[in-house]
Design a protein around this motif. Structure first.
Motif, PDB file in Angstrom:
ATOM      1  N   LYS A 155       0.806  -1.222   0.000  1.00 30.22           N
ATOM      2  CA  LYS A 155       0.000   0.000   0.000  1.00 30.22           C
ATOM      3  C   LYS A 155       0.841   1.275   0.000  1.00 30.22           C
ATOM      4  O   LYS A 155       0.550   2.205  -0.767  1.00 30.22           O
ATOM      5  N   PRO A 156       1.900   1.377   0.821  1.00 25.36           N
ATOM      6  CA  PRO A 156       2.687   2.618   0.776  1.00 25.36           C
ATOM      7  C   PRO A 156       3.309   2.881  -0.586  1.00 25.36           C
ATOM      8  O   PRO A 156       3.347   4.025  -1.033  1.00 25.36           O
ATOM      9  N   VAL A 157       3.813   1.845  -1.253  1.00 26.91           N
ATOM     10  CA  VAL A 157       4.475   2.093  -2.523  1.00 26.91           C
ATOM     11  C   VAL A 157       3.473   2.477  -3.596  1.00 26.91           C
ATOM     12  O   VAL A 157       3.763   3.298  -4.473  1.00 26.91           O
ATOM     13  N   LEU A 158       2.275   1.951  -3.538  1.00 29.95           N
ATOM     14  CA  LEU A 158       1.251   2.376  -4.483  1.00 29.95           C
ATOM     15  C   LEU A 158       0.865   3.826  -4.226  1.00 29.95           C
ATOM     16  O   LEU A 158       0.647   4.602  -5.173  1.00 29.95           O
ATOM     17  N   ALA A 159       0.810   4.194  -2.959  1.00 30.20           N
ATOM     18  CA  ALA A 159       0.524   5.595  -2.635  1.00 30.20           C
ATOM     19  C   ALA A 159       1.649   6.499  -3.123  1.00 30.20           C
ATOM     20  O   ALA A 159       1.407   7.613  -3.613  1.00 30.20           O
ATOM     21  N   ILE A 160       2.891   6.016  -3.019  1.00 32.11           N
ATOM     22  CA  ILE A 160       4.029   6.794  -3.501  1.00 32.11           C
ATOM     23  C   ILE A 160       3.942   6.999  -5.001  1.00 32.11           C
ATOM     24  O   ILE A 160       4.170   8.103  -5.514  1.00 32.11           O
ATOM     25  N   VAL A 161       3.598   5.953  -5.734  1.00 36.61           N
ATOM     26  CA  VAL A 161       3.489   6.058  -7.193  1.00 36.61           C
ATOM     27  C   VAL A 161       2.418   7.075  -7.573  1.00 36.61           C
ATOM     28  O   VAL A 161       2.630   7.914  -8.459  1.00 36.61           O
ATOM     29  N   VAL A 162       1.275   7.010  -6.901  1.00 39.11           N
ATOM     30  CA  VAL A 162       0.210   7.964  -7.200  1.00 39.11           C
ATOM     31  C   VAL A 162       0.663   9.388  -6.884  1.00 39.11           C
ATOM     32  O   VAL A 162       0.433  10.323  -7.665  1.00 39.11           O
ATOM     33  N   ALA A 163       1.321   9.571  -5.726  1.00 40.90           N
ATOM     34  CA  ALA A 163       1.784  10.905  -5.346  1.00 40.90           C
ATOM     35  C   ALA A 163       2.800  11.448  -6.345  1.00 40.90           C
ATOM     36  O   ALA A 163       2.725  12.611  -6.766  1.00 40.90           O
ATOM     37  N   LEU A 164       3.739  10.598  -6.774  1.00 44.23           N
ATOM     38  CA  LEU A 164       4.741  11.040  -7.743  1.00 44.23           C
ATOM     39  C   LEU A 164       4.112  11.329  -9.094  1.00 44.23           C
ATOM     40  O   LEU A 164       4.529  12.256  -9.802  1.00 44.23           O
ATOM     41  N   LEU A 165       3.093  10.553  -9.451  1.00 45.45           N
ATOM     42  CA  LEU A 165       2.400  10.805 -10.717  1.00 45.45           C
ATOM     43  C   LEU A 165       1.718  12.168 -10.685  1.00 45.45           C
ATOM     44  O   LEU A 165       1.774  12.927 -11.662  1.00 45.45           O
ATOM     45  N   VAL A 166       1.102  12.503  -9.555  1.00 44.54           N
ATOM     46  CA  VAL A 166       0.457  13.812  -9.431  1.00 44.54           C
ATOM     47  C   VAL A 166       1.498  14.927  -9.494  1.00 44.54           C
ATOM     48  O   VAL A 166       1.331  15.928 -10.199  1.00 44.54           O
ATOM     49  N   ILE A 167       2.600  14.753  -8.754  1.00 40.97           N
ATOM     50  CA  ILE A 167       3.640  15.789  -8.721  1.00 40.97           C
ATOM     51  C   ILE A 167       4.249  15.978 -10.106  1.00 40.97           C
ATOM     52  O   ILE A 167       4.371  17.107 -10.604  1.00 40.97           O
ATOM     53  N   TYR A 168       4.623  14.875 -10.739  1.00 44.49           N
ATOM     54  CA  TYR A 168       5.227  14.979 -12.064  1.00 44.49           C
ATOM     55  C   TYR A 168       4.228  15.440 -13.107  1.00 44.49           C
ATOM     56  O   TYR A 168       4.622  15.985 -14.148  1.00 44.49           O
ATOM     57  N   GLY A 169       2.938  15.240 -12.827  1.00 44.02           N
ATOM     58  CA  GLY A 169       1.923  15.712 -13.764  1.00 44.02           C
ATOM     59  C   GLY A 169       1.969  17.209 -13.984  1.00 44.02           C
ATOM     60  O   GLY A 169       1.596  17.708 -15.048  1.00 44.02           O
ATOM     61  N   PHE A 170       2.471  17.951 -12.982  1.00 44.84           N
ATOM     62  CA  PHE A 170       2.621  19.397 -13.161  1.00 44.84           C
ATOM     63  C   PHE A 170       3.698  19.731 -14.187  1.00 44.84           C
ATOM     64  O   PHE A 170       3.803  20.872 -14.630  1.00 44.84           O
ATOM     65  N   GLY A 171       4.515  18.736 -14.547  1.00 43.61           N
ATOM     66  CA  GLY A 171       5.554  18.966 -15.535  1.00 43.61           C
ATOM     67  C   GLY A 171       5.085  18.813 -16.966  1.00 43.61           C
ATOM     68  O   GLY A 171       5.864  19.049 -17.901  1.00 43.61           O
ATOM     69  N   THR A 172       3.846  18.413 -17.167  1.00 41.85           N
ATOM     70  CA  THR A 172       3.322  18.341 -18.530  1.00 41.85           C
ATOM     71  C   THR A 172       3.060  19.764 -19.023  1.00 41.85           C
ATOM     72  O   THR A 172       2.985  20.710 -18.253  1.00 41.85           O
ATOM     73  N   GLY A 173       2.915  19.870 -20.308  1.00 43.37           N
ATOM     74  CA  GLY A 173       2.808  21.198 -20.892  1.00 43.37           C
ATOM     75  C   GLY A 173       4.166  21.745 -21.264  1.00 43.37           C
ATOM     76  O   GLY A 173       4.297  22.930 -21.589  1.00 43.37           O
TER      77      GLY A 173
END
Length: 372
Positions: A7-25
């Motif tokens: 569970k923690p690593v899945l939460a980490i992946v989701v959190a990193l996906l959200v953070i890195y999502g700001f790098g699109t554009g």
């Protein structure tokens, strides 16, 4: 697999996906065009092969990375960088998962060094995956070469652990299959970016420093005594490619100075500068400031061996390695492992070759050791 660890690593992946999502554009810039403009003139199967095999970013051409760019040719023709960025982020998140799994497997085999906490592997994955100094490796499109090479390197590290298991069981077919997988991963990593050739050296650090530390009792200890020849084959499979890399670099020493004609520094100035930069990378990695983070570092100061800061940096490396060796001899191998992994990972891009002095993405694999 214990649910507490998943569970923690899945939460980490989701959190990193959200953070890195700001790098699109983002946009295409710096080295993207030289590596990708060849797709514009290639419109059929033959053109695809010509593009993939025409790479000039490194001596091996990096065809594996170019092939992944080709698969997104339509987006490049349209000038749309977002699909490339999403793929880059996906590769990075896959690497986070592979590093988490690697830390977990190492912890199970080496609890005397890494403890038994279920939070170690998720912490390693989160700290490494979220380091600001590594963001440019995913958010600069052409640096997919770096992250893709790391992907195959991480798979190779898992193949090495599989090889250890097969050797402990006394299985020649299993060992040969695992070593074949390791060789394939090394090849694919190097054909993504030349740093992949360092994988055997990194594994030698793991093999000799962590698994070979005094007082270390790995689960395979009985297998090592029962099947010594399999362990010798495993060691040779790491030593021979590692020696080839060192031999190649040694052969380049007599002529390397002549490759600096288009750089504002010479070989001694580069080596002096890198002695300081390698410390700087660690500071930026673990004590980051926004002002330190940029893909544009052409203004980094050129240093000389007579500079006090260079002499201090060199003394620091000698003292750190000496302390690590002493602790290793005392049965505490983690400091020496971190230092040797970090330095081995920087051997090509922060060594004697006539590359620019400072790039953050060079830390992508080397920082895995210090984080662990």
């Amino acid at each position: 697999m214990p649910d507490l660890r998943l569970k923690p690593v899945l939460a980490i992946v989701v959190a990193l996906l959200v953070i890195y999502g700001f790098g699109t554009g983002g946009i295409f810039f710096i080295d993207d065009a030289p590596s990708m403009d060849g797709m514009l003139a290639a419109g059929d199967g033959g053109g695809a092969a010509a593009y993939v095999l025409s790479g000039s970013a490194g001596p091996l051409g990096r065809p594996v990375a170019l092939a992944t760019f080709w698969l997104q040719r339509g987006a490049y023709v349209a000038g749309n960088a977002n699909p490339f960025l999403w793929v880059n982020m996906g590769i990075h998140l896959l690497n986070v998962l592979l590093l988490w799994w690697l830390a977990l497997r190492l912890q199970r085999r080496l609890p005397q060094w890494l403890g038994r906490s279920p939070w170690l592997a998720p912490a390693v994955a989160f700290l490494w995956g979220g380091m600001p100094v590594l963001a440019s490796a995913s958010l600069m499109i052409v640096q997919r070469m770096t992250t893709l090479s790391a992907l195959f390197a991480l798979l190779g590290m898992h193949a090495y652990l599989w090889a250890r298991t097969q050797a402990a069981r006394g299985s020649w077919p299993g060992l040969l299959l695992a070593l074949g997988a390791l060789g394939l991963c090394t090849l694919l990593s190097a054909l993504s970016k030349e740093n992949g050739v360092l994988l055997p050296l990194l594994l030698l650090v793991l093999h000799g420093v962590l698994f070979g530390a005094p007082g270390q009792h790995a689960p395979e200890a009985a297998g090592q005594a029962a099947h010594p020849w399999l362990w010798r084959v495993l060691l040779a499979s790491l030593c021979l490619p590692g020696a080839a890399v060192i031999g190649y670099m040694a052969a380049k020493v007599p002529t390397i100075a002549g490759t600096y004609w288009n750089r504002p520094f010479d070989l001694p100035e580069r080596l002096a500068s890198e002695a300081v930069i390698l410390w700087e990378y660690l500071r930026v990695a673990f004590l980051p400031r926004l002002a330190d983070l940029s893909p544009f570092r052409d203004d980094y100061p050129i240093r000389h061996f007579s500079d006090g800061v260079v002499q201090l940096a060199l003394a620091g490396w000698v003292l750190a390695l000496g302390a690590g060796a002493w602790l290793w001899w005392r049965g505490r191998p983690l400091l020496l492992f971190a230092l040797l992994w970090y330095l081995a990972g920087h051997l090509l891009e922060s060594g004697m070759f006539a590359l620019f002095l400072y790039f953050e993405h060079r830390n992508y694999v080397p920082l895995m050791g210090p984080v662990l």
